[in-house]
Design a protein around this motif. Structure first.
Motif, short mmCIF file in Angstrom:
data_model
loop_
_atom_site.label_atom_id
_atom_site.label_comp_id
_atom_site.label_asym_id
_atom_site.label_seq_id
_atom_site.Cartn_x
_atom_site.Cartn_y
_atom_site.Cartn_z
N VAL A 80 0.84 -1.19 0.00
CA VAL A 80 0.00 0.00 0.00
C VAL A 80 0.88 1.25 0.00
N SER A 81 0.27 2.41 -0.23
CA SER A 81 1.01 3.68 -0.29
C SER A 81 2.26 3.52 -1.15
N ALA A 82 2.10 2.87 -2.31
CA ALA A 82 3.25 2.52 -3.15
C ALA A 82 3.85 3.72 -3.87
N GLY A 83 3.05 4.75 -4.09
CA GLY A 83 3.57 5.94 -4.76
C GLY A 83 3.90 5.72 -6.22
N LYS A 84 3.11 4.91 -6.92
CA LYS A 84 3.34 4.75 -8.36
C LYS A 84 3.14 6.10 -9.05
N PRO A 85 3.92 6.47 -10.05
CA PRO A 85 4.90 5.63 -10.76
C PRO A 85 6.30 5.59 -10.12
N ARG A 86 6.53 6.29 -9.00
CA ARG A 86 7.86 6.23 -8.37
C ARG A 86 8.20 4.81 -7.93
N PHE A 87 7.20 4.01 -7.68
CA PHE A 87 7.43 2.61 -7.31
C PHE A 87 8.25 1.89 -8.40
N TYR A 88 8.05 2.30 -9.66
CA TYR A 88 8.78 1.68 -10.76
C TYR A 88 10.12 2.36 -11.01
N THR A 89 10.18 3.66 -10.86
CA THR A 89 11.35 4.41 -11.31
C THR A 89 12.45 4.52 -10.26
N GLU A 90 12.10 4.52 -8.95
CA GLU A 90 13.14 4.59 -7.91
C GLU A 90 13.76 3.20 -7.70
N VAL A 136 1.31 -6.80 5.53
CA VAL A 136 1.06 -5.61 4.71
C VAL A 136 2.29 -4.73 4.73
N TYR A 137 2.69 -4.22 3.56
CA TYR A 137 3.90 -3.41 3.44
C TYR A 137 3.57 -2.09 2.75
N SER A 138 4.39 -1.09 3.09
CA SER A 138 4.18 0.25 2.55
C SER A 138 5.44 0.73 1.84
N ASP A 139 5.24 1.73 0.94
CA ASP A 139 6.35 2.37 0.22
C ASP A 139 7.06 1.36 -0.68
N GLY A 140 8.41 1.35 -0.66
CA GLY A 140 9.17 0.39 -1.44
C GLY A 140 9.26 0.76 -2.91
N CYS A 141 9.87 -0.15 -3.68
CA CYS A 141 10.03 0.02 -5.12
C CYS A 141 10.16 -1.37 -5.74
N LEU A 142 10.06 -1.43 -7.04
CA LEU A 142 10.09 -2.72 -7.71
C LEU A 142 11.45 -3.41 -7.54
N PHE A 162 -0.57 6.00 -17.05
CA PHE A 162 0.77 6.51 -16.78
C PHE A 162 1.21 6.26 -15.34
N ALA A 163 0.31 6.09 -14.42
CA ALA A 163 0.71 5.77 -13.05
C ALA A 163 0.92 4.27 -12.88
N ASP A 164 0.11 3.47 -13.55
CA ASP A 164 0.13 2.03 -13.32
C ASP A 164 0.91 1.23 -14.36
N LEU A 165 0.84 1.64 -15.62
CA LEU A 165 1.16 0.70 -16.69
C LEU A 165 2.36 1.07 -17.57
N VAL A 166 2.54 2.36 -17.85
CA VAL A 166 3.56 2.74 -18.84
C VAL A 166 4.95 2.31 -18.42
N ASP A 167 5.38 2.68 -17.20
CA ASP A 167 6.73 2.32 -16.75
C ASP A 167 6.88 0.81 -16.57
N ALA A 168 5.82 0.16 -16.10
CA ALA A 168 5.87 -1.29 -15.94
C ALA A 168 6.11 -1.98 -17.28
N LYS A 169 5.50 -1.44 -18.33
CA LYS A 169 5.67 -2.01 -19.67
C LYS A 169 7.01 -1.61 -20.27
N ARG A 170 7.31 -0.34 -20.20
CA ARG A 170 8.48 0.20 -20.91
C ARG A 170 9.79 -0.20 -20.26
N ASP A 171 9.86 -0.16 -18.92
CA ASP A 171 11.13 -0.39 -18.23
C ASP A 171 11.33 -1.83 -17.78
#
Length: 673
Positions: free
Chosen positions: A421-431, A459-465, A511-520
């Motif tokens: 939760v509180s993942a902060g997408k799209p930063r979840f993908y980019t950080e 349950v976990y908060s924040d983080g990145c991929l 753009f928050a959920d899908l673009v970075d997940a697909k592109r990166d």
């Protein structure tokens, strides 16, 4: 080089076959009206005679144009004799009373006939105007061959129109068109996807696992409006004039121009196809002046000026920006559009960050969440098939917990291998170095211990991929499935399956959920796009289909007559015929937009070209669906194939190409773009 008779015959046969192919695929069920009056036999106990006028005309409420649908509404002409009893009793003899009654009946019949004549005349005028504007093709002043083609197509349109009038009348009288046939939700594919190879499925929360009633956008709009008045000192009058969220104004995929305050709908080439200043449409001339004569901005300027409004939450801020601009314009209050846009965006942002609306929604889930009866079955079927389940949301745990308990049940966490939760997408993908923190499930507060592994049920908060990959240490295990080149590369390098196409992530925000997940990271992505369900319901309706059928024939006529005119210099008469047919296409295109019930038209079309939203959907999403519940109809090993992966004109041989558009016929100017 001369053409042989056999070649000429071959081409003519080809044209005839093409024309018949177009006609054979079209059944125009347009509408017409037939006025008919009849009087039921009166009985001795009846004191009222009713005249029914069937098939009365009904106009489209948005366009107010004569594109009628059949209405079987009776016109009651009351002739209640009890109302005239007092005047009859004053007569001195039965004979006089009889004559008076006869005169009254004659007057009533004359009035009824007058009413019928008026309605019939109005209908005939409307029908003639309809044919003049919508079905009467122009004629060339000198070219007989072109006129023969135009006459043939015009007769075809009107013949189908006349025949379908009877069909529609019969269907409507039998109630067939009034029956609400439930549509089976479908998953649409932009590329080949084999669910059997997917070993991990991730889900967003807002507008994905849960969907909201319109009351939520009403709430966000109202709270942001109050912030404008309280925190930004906007006029208190704004709270008293009835400003409310209007679901019929805003759509997804728009953008606001920070400099002008205009709400813009962009085509896939980034042209501003339609713009509104407040609630008033911006003219083509102003668009051309503002956007350097080509209705588009340079990429660097576009990034500074245009703020995308891509998710469903943004529909509230879109509507509020337009209403604030309209409020100032209506009252001739001087204002800076740039400041107004900034203030509204800040007020909306503060409403989200404060958590105020989250608390209201969590306290009353039945009012704000739509029921999801099939959601639990969909998730359980995926889990039972051996797929790992990841929950990744930007919302806080206490809010997510309230919604998931409402739509699934108290033990909703048991279904997931990881809950974030509180993942902060799209930063979840980019950080790359953002650590996780564990959330206490009882108190909802953060704990301070280091998180080195992700465990089911917690349950976990924040983080990145990047950190998620380390904490889970998952690898592809579908050894029974033939491996692709990507699978082989992952196993060879020792990479986690979380950075491969074996992960399917489903969300609503491109753009928050899908673009970075697909592109990166190369994930397989699926967009929840409820608009595809809404618009499919509209496009299946008779009037919308009729408009498309006529457009197909008109486009066919434009191609055919230009072949007949040859490759020489066009005369003024040649151009005049082409322009007039283009105007007819523009009228029918506009009619389609009006039927969708909002000023911008389709989410997927911007001025009849693919919209920027549709382009992004095609580019970054492998699948899209009206809701997650559409997966109910598919096996966890289902293979999706795109309907048509062809993109270029020479590949697509249809009567109606994808990228063909005209500007408003009402403006009298055309633009192919």
């Amino acid at each position: 080089m001369t053409m042989s008779s056999s070649s000429s015959s071959s081409i003519m046969n080809k044209d005839s076959c093409c024309f018949m192919k177009v006609v054979s695929t079209i059944l125009l069920i347009n509408t017409a009206t037939v006025s008919r009056a009849f009087s039921p036999s009166s009985s001795s106990s009846s004191s009222t005679r009713m005249t029914f006028i069937t098939n009365n005309i009904r106009y489209n409420s948005q366009s107010k144009r004569a594109l009628p649908t059949i209405s079987l509404s009776p016109l009651f002409v009351s002739t209640d004799r009890s109302s005239s009893s007092s005047s009859s009793s004053s007569l001195s003899s039965p004979q006089a009373a009889k004559e008076s009654s006869k005169e009254q009946e004659e007057e009533e019949e004359q009035s009824t006939l007058s009413t019928l004549t008026s309605i019939q005349n109005k209908f005939q005028t409307s029908e003639q105007d309809f044919h003049n504007r919508y079905t009467t093709l122009p004629r060339h002043k000198t070219n007989l061959q072109v006129n023969q083609s135009l006459e043939k197509i015009e007769k075809t349109i009107r013949h189908l129109y006349r025949d379908s009038m009877n069909i529609k009348s019969e269907m409507e009288q039998s109630g067939m068109l009034e029956t609400d046939i439930p549509q089976i939700e479908k998953v649409y594919a932009n590329s080949y996807v084999d669910l059997g190879k997917v070993d991990t499925v991730g889900f967003d929360y807002d507008y994905t696992l849960v969907t909201y009633t319109n009351e939520l956008l009403d709430l966000i709009y109202d709270m942001a409006l109050k912030r404008l008045v309280k925190d930004f000192q906007y006029p208190e009058e704004m709270l008293d004039v009835g400003l409310k969220f209007d679901p019929k104004f805003s759509i997804r995929g728009l953008a606001v121009d920070r400099e002008t305050g205009w709400i813009c709908h962009l085509s896939y080439t980034h042209k501003v196809a339609v713009a509104y200043e407040g609630r008033k449409k911006v003219s083509r001339e102003r668009l051309m002046r503002e956007y350097t004569g080509k209705r588009a901005l340079k990429p660097s300027e576009r990034k500074k000026r245009l703020k995308p409004l891509n998710d469903l939450f943004s529909m509230a801020e879109c509507c509020l920006i337009a209403d604030v601009v309209e409020f100032f314009h209506e009252r001739s209050i001087p204002f800076c559009p740039k400041n107004a846009v900034y203030d509204v965006l800040s007020a909306i942002g503060s409403t989200h960050i404060s958590g105020d609306f989250h608390r209201i929604v969590a306290a009353d889930p039945a009012q704000y969440f739509e029921p999801r009866p099939h959601l639990k079955d969909v998730l359980q079927k995926l889990k039972d098939s051996g797929k790992r389940m990841i929950f990744v949301s930007n919302s806080p745990f206490w809010y997510v917990d309230a919604g998931m308990k409402y739509v699934i049940g108290d033990h909703w966490r048991d279904m997931w291998d990881a809950v974030i939760v509180s993942a902060g997408k799209p930063r979840f993908y980019t950080e790359t170095a953002r650590p996780f923190r564990e959330v206490n499930r009882e108190t909802g507060k953060m704990e301070f211990k280091r998180v080195e592994s992700i465990e089911p049920g917690r349950v976990y908060s924040d983080g990145c991929l990047t950190e998620l990959t380390k904490c889970l240490d998952w690898y592809s295990v579908n050894s029974n499935v033939p491996q692709s080149d990507d699978d082989v590369q992952i196993n060879f390098t020792g990479g986690s399956s979380l950075t491969s196409p074996n992960v399917l992530y489903i969300g609503d925000s491109l753009f928050a959920d899908l673009v970075d997940a697909k592109r990166d990271f190369g994930w397989t992505t699926a967009a929840v796009t409820p608009e595809v369900g809404w618009e499919t319901d509209f496009t299946d309706k008779v009037q919308f289909a009729n408009a498309q059928n006529v457009i197909d024939l008109l486009l066919f006529s434009l191609r055919e007559i230009q072949e007949q005119l040859g490759n020489g210099i066009r005369s003024d008469d040649d151009i005049d015929v082409i322009v007039k047919i283009e105007k007819m296409v523009a009228l029918w295109r506009e009619e389609q937009n009006n039927l969708l019930g909002n000023p911008f038209g389709s989410v997927f079309r911007a001025k009849y070209q693919p919209s920027l939203f549709a382009h992004s959907l095609r580019r970054y999403c492998d699948l899209y669906m009206p809701s997650i519940c559409a997966l109910t109809h598919y096996s966890p090993q289902h293979r999706f194939y795109p309907e048509d992966a062809r993109l270029l004109s020479h590949e697509i041989q249809t009567a109606n190409p994808e990228c063909w558009g005209l500007s408003d016929g009402a403006e009298g100017s055309m633009e192919l773009f």
